[in-house]
Design a protein around this motif. Structure first.
Motif, mmCIF file in Angstrom:
data_model
loop_
_atom_site.group_PDB
_atom_site.id
_atom_site.type_symbol
_atom_site.label_atom_id
_atom_site.label_comp_id
_atom_site.label_asym_id
_atom_site.label_seq_id
_atom_site.Cartn_x
_atom_site.Cartn_y
_atom_site.Cartn_z
ATOM 1 N N ASP A 137 58.827 70.040 60.817
ATOM 2 C CA ASP A 137 59.511 71.194 60.226
ATOM 3 C C ASP A 137 58.726 71.832 59.091
ATOM 4 O O ASP A 137 58.671 73.057 58.978
ATOM 5 N N ASP A 138 58.111 71.011 58.247
ATOM 6 C CA ASP A 138 57.333 71.572 57.128
ATOM 7 C C ASP A 138 56.175 72.423 57.636
ATOM 8 O O ASP A 138 55.876 73.483 57.079
ATOM 9 N N ASP A 139 55.519 71.975 58.688
ATOM 10 C CA ASP A 139 54.408 72.733 59.257
ATOM 11 C C ASP A 139 54.893 74.036 59.889
ATOM 12 O O ASP A 139 54.235 75.072 59.788
ATOM 13 N N ASP A 168 55.327 79.867 59.685
ATOM 14 C CA ASP A 168 56.143 81.070 59.555
ATOM 15 C C ASP A 168 55.734 81.881 58.326
ATOM 16 O O ASP A 168 55.674 83.114 58.385
ATOM 17 N N ASP A 169 55.444 81.201 57.223
ATOM 18 C CA ASP A 169 54.996 81.908 56.015
ATOM 19 C C ASP A 169 53.680 82.644 56.280
ATOM 20 O O ASP A 169 53.512 83.800 55.873
#
Length: 89
Positions: free
Chosen positions: A9-11, A16-17
């Protein structure tokens, strides 16, 4: 080709950023990442092309000896870098 990949999820948030900042889709960011990874890891042919490039040089007596001398700052009786035999203007 389509594929299914589990990405933490962090990746995904970081992807997305990047996508928002670059005005691109997440898929475009992933394609770019895969392309760069393959360029970095896939093409090691330059190593084979350069192997032995200096093997027949006669202006350096011995590569290992030269390295040791440079590290110990010894004079081996040869000049490095060698002076050109032709004058420069």
């Amino acid at each position: 080709m389509r594929t299914l990949v589990d990405i933490p999820d962090d990746d995904v948030r970081r992807l997305d950023d990047l996508a928002v900042k670059g005005n691109r889709s997440r898929a475009a960011e992933i394609r770019e990442a895969v392309k760069r990874h393959l360029q970095d890891k896939g093409d090691l042919d330059w190593i084979a092309r350069g192997a032995g490039y200096w093997a027949n040089r006669d202006d350096i007596p011995d590569g290992v000896e030269y390295q040791r001398a440079m590290r110990e700052d010894q004079d081996l009786g040869f000049e490095w870098p060698p002076r050109s035999s032709t004058p420069t203007s």
